[in-house]
Design an enzyme around this catalytic site. Structure first.
Site, PDB file in Angstrom:
ATOM      1  N   HIS A  82       9.754  28.961 -11.261  1.00 49.06           N
ATOM      2  CA  HIS A  82       8.602  28.075 -11.036  1.00 49.06           C
ATOM      3  C   HIS A  82       7.564  28.807 -10.207  1.00 49.06           C
ATOM      4  O   HIS A  82       7.891  29.438  -9.210  1.00 49.06           O
ATOM      5  CB  HIS A  82       9.036  26.800 -10.305  1.00 49.06           C
ATOM      6  N   ASP A 161       8.216  10.750  -8.287  1.00 51.05           N
ATOM      7  CA  ASP A 161       7.311  11.819  -7.851  1.00 51.05           C
ATOM      8  C   ASP A 161       5.922  11.621  -8.446  1.00 51.05           C
ATOM      9  O   ASP A 161       4.912  11.809  -7.771  1.00 51.05           O
ATOM     10  CB  ASP A 161       7.868  13.193  -8.251  1.00 51.05           C
ATOM     11  N   ARG A 168      -0.429  10.246  -2.911  1.00 54.77           N
ATOM     12  CA  ARG A 168      -0.735  11.259  -1.887  1.00 54.77           C
ATOM     13  C   ARG A 168      -2.106  11.872  -2.114  1.00 54.77           C
ATOM     14  O   ARG A 168      -2.831  12.181  -1.171  1.00 54.77           O
ATOM     15  CB  ARG A 168       0.342  12.360  -1.911  1.00 54.77           C
ATOM     16  N   SER A 183       8.722  17.408  -3.927  1.00 58.85           N
ATOM     17  CA  SER A 183       8.075  17.104  -5.205  1.00 58.85           C
ATOM     18  C   SER A 183       8.374  18.201  -6.236  1.00 58.85           C
ATOM     19  O   SER A 183       8.821  17.930  -7.361  1.00 58.85           O
ATOM     20  CB  SER A 183       6.561  16.968  -4.956  1.00 58.85           C
ATOM     21  N   LYS A 187      11.376  18.141  -9.663  1.00 57.96           N
ATOM     22  CA  LYS A 187      11.097  18.404 -11.081  1.00 57.96           C
ATOM     23  C   LYS A 187      11.987  19.517 -11.628  1.00 57.96           C
ATOM     24  O   LYS A 187      12.444  19.461 -12.759  1.00 57.96           O
ATOM     25  CB  LYS A 187       9.610  18.743 -11.255  1.00 57.96           C
TER      26      LYS A 187
HETATM   27  N1  URA Z   1       2.735  20.595  -6.860  1.00 57.61           N
HETATM   28  C1  URA Z   1       3.643  19.612  -7.027  1.00 57.61           C
HETATM   29  O1  URA Z   1       4.307  19.515  -8.050  1.00 57.61           O
HETATM   30  N2  URA Z   1       3.808  18.712  -6.018  1.00 57.61           N
HETATM   31  C2  URA Z   1       3.100  18.773  -4.875  1.00 57.61           C
HETATM   32  O2  URA Z   1       3.307  17.941  -4.016  1.00 57.61           O
HETATM   33  C3  URA Z   1       2.152  19.783  -4.732  1.00 57.61           C
HETATM   34  C4  URA Z   1       1.990  20.692  -5.733  1.00 57.61           C
END
Ligand code: URA
Length: 433
Positions: A82, A161, A168, A183, A187
C-alpha cells in the site's frame, strides 16, 4: 453504554476498552449514533491520541463492520503493498508482475479514485481490452496459475471507515495519526492480506509533508498490523518531486513496462526493488532481503518479469502486444514543450503542482463521475539535480487540446532552477519494522 460517557472518557485522556470502541463503531455504522457525537469523539482522539491497543481495536472494529475478502483458496502467503499516495506513482503496475515473476502470489484489489491521475485500475484500462471485471473463482484461478490478478473493488468493505472518513473530512479530524493509521490498515486487512508492505511517502507532494510525521504514521501502521497478526513493515520514500518521469495513465503504463524491461528511470526501479524485496522476503520466497533483491534483478534481466506482465494482460483480456509495441497505447494529439528560462540545476519540482497540471489536461478525476483522458499527461525531461541550459525542454506536455497555456504556466511555476549544483534527493529515508 452511553455515547456521551465515551466521548467524555476519551476527552479526559483515558483508554477505551474493546467493547466501548465496538459500541461506537457499530452504533455509528448502523446509524444509531449521530454524526455530531462521532465528530466530538474524533476530535477527542485528535487531541488525546489512542494507545496501541485502542488503535488495533478500532481497526478491527472497522474491518468487521463490513465484508472481508477471503483469499484462503489462493496458495502461499499473500503480501499486499500500500502506498499513501503521490504524484506519478505507477509502482503497483511494475511491482505486481515483478514480484509475481519470482513466485509471490499477488491478489490485488484496486480502485479508481480521485486524484491527479486515475487509480491503478484506470491505468490498466489504458491497455486495450483489459478488464478487471472478473468473478471470485476466476480471480483465484488466475492467481494460482499466473501468480497475479487485479480485480476492481467489490463488496461492502469497511463501511465504518467510509462513513468516518467522510465525517473527518468536514470536521478537521483527518490529520490524526491513530485515525489515519486505523483507516488505512482496516482496508488492507479487510482485503485479505497475510502480510503488508507499506510505502509511506514524505515531502511536498505527500499526505505527510514532514519526515518525522511520516515515520510516526509508518510506526503506527506497522504496530497495528503486527498486533493483528499480519507481518507488516514500512518504508519511507521521497515525494518531494514526482516519481519517475511520467504523470498520466497511458504514459505511466509505458514507464512501468520500461522498468520491467530493465530501462526506465532509476528512482522507479530502485523503489520497486526496495518494496519488492521486502514483499518477496515476507512471502518467504527468499531467505534474506539481499537474496530477494538478487532474484528480482535476475527476473528483470532474463525477461521473466516482462513475460509475467504479458501473461497477466492476456489473461484479463488485454492486448499484450502493447508490451513490445507501447505505441499502441492511447496517445495524445499534441506534444508541447515547456522550456527552461534560465541555465543552472533543477532545485525543486513541486509535486502537487505537477499533479494539478496533469489533472487540468484531463488525466485525473475531479469528481467521482468525471471521465478521464487516458492519453494525456506530462513527461518530465529534467528532474531534481539535473543540469539545464536556457531553452532546454523541462517537460513535454501530452495534450488533446491545443491551448494549454494555463498548464504551461502551472508547470513553469513548479520548477525552480538554481545557479549552484544541486544534489539528487534521497529516495528511501527509512525502513520501519
Ligand atoms: N487515507 C486513508 O485511507 N485514510 C485516511 O484517514 C487518510 C488517508
Amino acid at each position: 453504554m452511553r455515547m456521551v460517557d465515551l466521548i467524555e472518557k476519551k476527552r479526559d485522556g483515558h483508554e477505551l476498552t474493546k467493547e466501548e470502541i465496538r459500541f461506537v463503531v457499530d452504533g455509528y455504522t448502523k446509524g444509531d449514533i449521530p454524526d455530531y457525537q462521532v465528530s466530538a469523539f474524533a476530535m477527542a482522539i485528535f487531541f488525546q491520541d489512542m494507545s496501541t491497543n485502542e488503535r488495533a481495536e478500532l481497526t478491527m472494529a472497522m474491518v468487521e463492520s463490513g465484508d472481508q475478502i477471503d483469499l484462503s483458496a489462493i496458495e502461499g502467503i499473500k503480501v499486499d503493498k500500500h502506498s499513501t499516495g503521490g504524484v506519478g506513482d505507477k509502482t503497483t503496475i511494475a511491482l505486481a508482475p515483478l514480484v509475481a515473476a519470482v513466485g509471490v502470489p499477488v491478489a490485488k484489489m484496486s480502485g479508481r479514485g480521485l486524484g491527479h491521475t486515475g487509480g491503478t485500475i484506470d491505468k490498466l484500462e489504458a491497455i486495450p481490452g483489459f478488464s478487471v471485471e472478473i468473478d471470485t473463482n476466476q480471480f483465484t484461478k488466475l492467481v494460482n496459475n499466473n501468480k497475479l490478478a487485479v480485480v476492481g473493488q467489490t463488496g461492502n468493505l469497511t463501511p465504518a471507515d467510509k462513513k468516518l472518513y467522510a465525517l473527518r473530512d468536514v470536521t478537521a479530524t483527518v490529520n490524526s495519526i491513530p485515525l489515519i493509521a486505523s483507516s488505512i490498515m482496516s482496508k488492507k486487512i479487510a482485503s485479505g492480506a497475510d502480510a503488508i508492505v507499506l510505502d509511506v511517502k514524505t515531502g511536498s507532494g505527500a499526505f505527510m509533508k514532514e519526515l518525522d510525521q511520516s515515520k510516526e504514521l509508518a510506526e503506527a501502521m506497522v504496530a497495528i498490523g503486527k498486533s493483528l497478526g499480519r507481518d507488516t513493515m514500512a518504508i519511507i520514500s521521497d515525494m518531494n518531486q514526482p516519481l519517475g518521469r511520467t504523470i498520466g495513465n497511458s504514459l505511466e503504463v509505458r514507464e512501468a513496462i520500461d522498468m520491467l524491461r530493465g530501462e526506465g528511470p532509476e528512482d522507479l526501479r530502485e523503489l520497486c526493488l526496495t518494496l519488492g524485496s521486502q514483499m518477496v522476503y515476507l512471502a518467504k520466497k527468499a531467505p534474506s532481503i539481499e537474496k530477494a533483491r538478487t532474484m528480482l534483478v535476475d527476473v528483470i534481466a532474463n525477461g521473466r518479469a516482462l513475460e509475467t506482465l504479458k501473461v497477466f494482460i492476456e489473461s484479463q483480456n488485454g492486448d499484450a502486444s502493447i508490451v513490445d509495441s507501447p505505441e499502441k497505447l492511447p496517445t495524445a494529439n499534441y506534444q508541447i514543450e515547456v522550456k527552461a528560462k534560465e541555465s543552472g540545476s533543477v532545485s525543486s519540482i513541486v509535486a502537487d503542482k505537477m499533479g494539478t497540471a496533469a489533472m487540468l489536461l484531463g488525466a485525473g478525476r475531479a469528481t467521482k463521475d468525471s471521465t478521464i483522458d487516458l492519453a494525456v499527461g506530462i513527461v518530465l525531461n529534467k528532474k531534481m539535480g539535473d543540469p539545464v541550459e536556457l531553452g532546454d525542454s523541462l517537460v513535454t506536455i501530452h495534450a488533446n487540446q491545443q491551448d494549454v497555456q494555463h498548464v504551461v504556466e502551472m508547470i513553469s511555476s513548479a520548477y525552480s532552477i538554481s545557479k549552484s549544483t544541486v544534489e539528487k534527493p534521497t529516495l528511501i529515508y527509512d525502513e520501519i519494522y
